[in-house]
Design a protein around this motif. Structure first.
Motif, PDB file in Angstrom:
ATOM      1  N   LYS A  46      41.079  35.437  38.711  1.00  0.00           N
ATOM      2  CA  LYS A  46      40.916  34.216  37.916  1.00  0.00           C
ATOM      3  C   LYS A  46      42.264  33.585  37.590  1.00  0.00           C
ATOM      4  O   LYS A  46      42.424  32.364  37.618  1.00  0.00           O
ATOM      5  CB  LYS A  46      40.172  34.539  36.627  1.00  0.00           C
ATOM      6  CG  LYS A  46      38.707  34.923  36.824  1.00  0.00           C
ATOM      7  CD  LYS A  46      38.066  35.263  35.502  1.00  0.00           C
ATOM      8  CE  LYS A  46      36.607  35.712  35.688  1.00  0.00           C
ATOM      9  NZ  LYS A  46      35.979  36.102  34.396  1.00  0.00           N
ATOM     10  N   ARG A  47      43.240  34.418  37.289  1.00  0.00           N
ATOM     11  CA  ARG A  47      44.544  33.906  36.872  1.00  0.00           C
ATOM     12  C   ARG A  47      45.394  33.420  38.039  1.00  0.00           C
ATOM     13  O   ARG A  47      46.022  32.368  37.967  1.00  0.00           O
ATOM     14  CB  ARG A  47      45.297  35.003  36.112  1.00  0.00           C
ATOM     15  CG  ARG A  47      46.560  34.513  35.418  1.00  0.00           C
ATOM     16  CD  ARG A  47      47.330  35.670  34.816  1.00  0.00           C
ATOM     17  NE  ARG A  47      48.030  36.429  35.844  1.00  0.00           N
ATOM     18  CZ  ARG A  47      48.584  37.622  35.642  1.00  0.00           C
ATOM     19  NH1 ARG A  47      48.464  38.208  34.445  1.00  0.00           N
ATOM     20  NH2 ARG A  47      49.216  38.245  36.605  1.00  0.00           N
ATOM     21  N   GLU A  48      45.398  34.183  39.141  1.00  0.00           N
ATOM     22  CA  GLU A  48      46.297  33.882  40.259  1.00  0.00           C
ATOM     23  C   GLU A  48      45.596  33.195  41.425  1.00  0.00           C
ATOM     24  O   GLU A  48      46.259  32.670  42.323  1.00  0.00           O
ATOM     25  CB  GLU A  48      46.958  35.184  40.766  1.00  0.00           C
ATOM     26  CG  GLU A  48      47.752  35.950  39.723  1.00  0.00           C
ATOM     27  CD  GLU A  48      48.979  35.187  39.261  1.00  0.00           C
ATOM     28  OE1 GLU A  48      49.434  34.291  40.011  1.00  0.00           O
ATOM     29  OE2 GLU A  48      49.480  35.479  38.164  1.00  0.00           O
ATOM     30  N   GLY A  49      44.260  33.219  41.430  1.00  0.00           N
ATOM     31  CA  GLY A  49      43.543  32.656  42.563  1.00  0.00           C
ATOM     32  C   GLY A  49      43.699  33.477  43.829  1.00  0.00           C
ATOM     33  O   GLY A  49      43.557  32.972  44.936  1.00  0.00           O
ATOM     34  N   GLU A  78      50.815  46.371  33.110  1.00  0.00           N
ATOM     35  CA  GLU A  78      50.491  44.961  32.941  1.00  0.00           C
ATOM     36  C   GLU A  78      50.864  44.202  34.207  1.00  0.00           C
ATOM     37  O   GLU A  78      51.846  44.527  34.871  1.00  0.00           O
ATOM     38  CB  GLU A  78      51.247  44.382  31.745  1.00  0.00           C
ATOM     39  CG  GLU A  78      50.887  45.008  30.418  1.00  0.00           C
ATOM     40  CD  GLU A  78      49.483  44.655  29.950  1.00  0.00           C
ATOM     41  OE1 GLU A  78      48.960  43.603  30.397  1.00  0.00           O
ATOM     42  OE2 GLU A  78      48.908  45.424  29.159  1.00  0.00           O
ATOM     43  N   VAL A  85      52.743  40.525  41.973  1.00  0.00           N
ATOM     44  CA  VAL A  85      52.093  39.223  42.178  1.00  0.00           C
ATOM     45  C   VAL A  85      52.639  38.560  43.435  1.00  0.00           C
ATOM     46  O   VAL A  85      51.887  38.067  44.289  1.00  0.00           O
ATOM     47  CB  VAL A  85      52.288  38.313  40.953  1.00  0.00           C
ATOM     48  CG1 VAL A  85      51.728  36.926  41.239  1.00  0.00           C
ATOM     49  CG2 VAL A  85      51.612  38.912  39.730  1.00  0.00           C
ATOM     50  N   ASN A  94      39.417  41.434  38.648  1.00  0.00           N
ATOM     51  CA  ASN A  94      38.702  40.194  38.321  1.00  0.00           C
ATOM     52  C   ASN A  94      39.578  39.226  37.543  1.00  0.00           C
ATOM     53  O   ASN A  94      39.627  38.027  37.830  1.00  0.00           O
ATOM     54  CB  ASN A  94      37.417  40.507  37.550  1.00  0.00           C
ATOM     55  CG  ASN A  94      36.372  41.189  38.417  1.00  0.00           C
ATOM     56  OD1 ASN A  94      36.367  41.035  39.634  1.00  0.00           O
ATOM     57  ND2 ASN A  94      35.500  41.960  37.783  1.00  0.00           N
ATOM     58  N   ASP A  95      40.282  39.754  36.529  1.00  0.00           N
ATOM     59  CA  ASP A  95      41.174  38.906  35.740  1.00  0.00           C
ATOM     60  C   ASP A  95      42.322  38.373  36.608  1.00  0.00           C
ATOM     61  O   ASP A  95      42.757  37.232  36.458  1.00  0.00           O
ATOM     62  CB  ASP A  95      41.747  39.684  34.553  1.00  0.00           C
ATOM     63  CG  ASP A  95      40.684  39.970  33.495  1.00  0.00           C
ATOM     64  OD1 ASP A  95      39.655  39.259  33.491  1.00  0.00           O
ATOM     65  OD2 ASP A  95      40.883  40.907  32.693  1.00  0.00           O
ATOM     66  N   PHE A  96      42.796  39.227  37.525  1.00  0.00           N
ATOM     67  CA  PHE A  96      43.876  38.818  38.418  1.00  0.00           C
ATOM     68  C   PHE A  96      43.423  37.661  39.307  1.00  0.00           C
ATOM     69  O   PHE A  96      44.151  36.678  39.499  1.00  0.00           O
ATOM     70  CB  PHE A  96      44.319  40.009  39.273  1.00  0.00           C
ATOM     71  CG  PHE A  96      45.477  39.710  40.183  1.00  0.00           C
ATOM     72  CD1 PHE A  96      46.777  39.869  39.745  1.00  0.00           C
ATOM     73  CD2 PHE A  96      45.267  39.263  41.482  1.00  0.00           C
ATOM     74  CE1 PHE A  96      47.860  39.586  40.577  1.00  0.00           C
ATOM     75  CE2 PHE A  96      46.332  38.978  42.319  1.00  0.00           C
ATOM     76  CZ  PHE A  96      47.634  39.141  41.870  1.00  0.00           C
ATOM     77  N   LYS A 142      50.618  37.702  47.021  1.00  0.00           N
ATOM     78  CA  LYS A 142      50.545  36.372  47.625  1.00  0.00           C
ATOM     79  C   LYS A 142      51.073  36.390  49.053  1.00  0.00           C
ATOM     80  O   LYS A 142      50.514  35.738  49.951  1.00  0.00           O
ATOM     81  CB  LYS A 142      51.322  35.371  46.770  1.00  0.00           C
ATOM     82  CG  LYS A 142      50.664  35.077  45.413  1.00  0.00           C
ATOM     83  CD  LYS A 142      51.449  34.040  44.632  1.00  0.00           C
ATOM     84  CE  LYS A 142      50.798  33.778  43.269  1.00  0.00           C
ATOM     85  NZ  LYS A 142      49.490  33.110  43.402  1.00  0.00           N
TER      86      LYS A 142
END
Length: 437
Positions: free
Chosen positions: A254-257, A436, A322, A250-252, A326
């Motif tokens: 929000k941060r990366e879209g 992390e 990351v 969820n945090d990923f 993508k």
């Protein structure tokens, strides 16, 4: 005014030709640089060929359904005087036309002149070059139809014609359907095997295979006939990965879209294992082995029409999680929307396919030539398992999956094939629950 030769661009080491599916511009149309002129199809992807210059389309050298080799001129675009004619220096009045250019123009004209007498036999396609050779050697339509083809879909190639003419020797051309009788010292070639006929009754539905379906079928059969397929299976405990992803996804997002799926995590492990075992990152060419410098991971993806395509993640071992996420999401989305470019599906050195997406526990995938290995990821299952601890063994609930590794036994022995898939398992099971991102 200058004349620019639009050529079929290079589309990867394993792609030598493409079929023209449609012309987007007609003779006389104005074209801007980077504007698509025609659509082509290979055995891997459909794509467009853009113009490199501004100008007017003055000549189309091929028709729809013609097969064109990479580097061949497919159209002539008339440009302003300062536009380049080709990669070479532009021709001026004081500079004679290069001999190579004259030969190309001559070949095109001869091909055009000979396209009509030799026709297709049912679904069989003959290139302009083959038609020209047949006419020059006095080969009739029936004789040409009887020549066995080694090209895609049984197509007669230049080499097939050369071999046939060599056996035919100096005998006069005939109109017999069968090839000329071989020399007594040569064993006659066996007739090609054909599938048994299928009976069809009034209630059966006949569905024509799509063009891509036919190409994929041919590619799969060719792979099985080329490589000696062997499989190794191993089970991996991915409980730490399951729990970690659940905690950070969820945090990923929000941060990366981006949605964090399991695929980039698995791809990262495979890339690391290929770095550890570089002899899995190879291709075979005749009696030589080509050890690839880059680790380019193919990712099998399902298309809306049910067919499969394999976009490629270039230099996968150099991406962090990351970046890998993508890349995976971008290629998967564009594959579903039929927006992949030829470069997106070229240069793969190893392939991963996720059969677990459809609920399969394991699979035995077919190698994507000219690679020597492919890994199938099975479905993640919640199962009872023995957990070893310093205090003793216990039964607990764990998330597990099977990894199915198909590899080419011509060059990859069982030890290497097994060690590689075990390395993937070890990377997955050693996942840091506190990592992390």
């Amino acid at each position: 005014m200058a004349r620019f030769e639009l050529k079929l661009p290079k589309m990867g080491e394993s792609v030598a030709e493409a079929t023209i599916t449609s012309w987007l511009k007609e003779v006389g149309d104005t074209i801007e640089a980077d504007e698509a002129v025609l659509e082509i199809a290979t055995d891997k992807v459909d794509s467009e060929v853009p113009s490199e210059v501004d100008g007017v389309l003055v000549e189309k050298l091929f028709n729809v359904d013609d097969v064109v080799n990479v580097g061949q001129t497919i159209a002539i675009i008339e440009t302003d005087g300062d536009a380049p004619q080709t990669a070479a220096a532009p021709k001026t009045e004081s500079t004679p036309e290069p001999e190579a250019a004259k030969e190309v123009a001559k070949t095109v004209e001869v091909a055009k002149e000979t396209a009509e007498p030799i026709t297709s036999n049912g679904d069989r396609f003959y290139s302009p070059l083959v038609k020209n050779m047949a006419k020059a050697e006095g080969i009739s339509q029936s004789e040409l139809d009887a020549i066995p083809g080694t090209g895609k879909d049984g197509r007669v190639t230049k080499n097939d014609m050369m071999a046939y003419l060599e056996n035919r020797g100096s005998q006069p051309a005939t109109t017999q359907a069968a090839p000329a009788t071989p020399q007594k010292t040569e064993a006659p070639k066996a007739a090609p095997k054909t599938a048994a006929p299928v009976s069809v009754n009034g209630g059966d539905e006949i569905i024509e295979m799509t063009r891509m379906g036919k190409l994929i079928a041919h590619h799969m059969v060719e792979s099985v006939q080329t490589s000696a397929h062997v499989q190794s299976f191993i089970e991996a405990d991915v409980t730490n990965i399951w729990n970690w992803r659940k905690k950070v996804k969820n945090d990923f997002a929000k941060r990366e879209g981006e949605n964090l799926t399991f695929t980039p995590i698995f791809m990262e492990a495979v890339a690391k294992a290929l770095r550890d075992f570089p002899l899995m990152n190879i291709s075979v060419q005749g009696d030589t082995i080509i050890k690839k410098k880059n680790i380019n991971l193919g990712m099998a993806a399902a298309l809306p029409d049910g067919n499969l395509i394999v976009p490629v993640i270039k230099n996968a071992d150099q991406l962090n999680l990351v970046g890998m996420t993508k890349q995976v999401n971008d290629l998967a989305n564009r594959a579903r929307q039929n927006q992949l470019k030829p470069d997106d599906i070229q240069g793969g050195t190893y392939t991963v396919t996720n059969v677990g997406t459809f609920g399969s526990v394991m699979g035995t995938p077919i190698i994507n030539q000219p690679q020597v290995g492919i890994l199938a990821l099975g479905a993640i299952r919640k199962v009872p398992a023995v957990i070893e601890t310093p205090e003793g063994d216990f039964i607990g609930i764990r998330y597990k999956m099977f990894l199915s590794h198909s590899y080419d036994h011509r060059v990859v022995n069982g030890a290497l094939g097994g060690q590689f898939v075990q390395a993937v398992k070890n990377y997955l099971e050693a996942w840091d629950i506190n990592r992390e991102i």
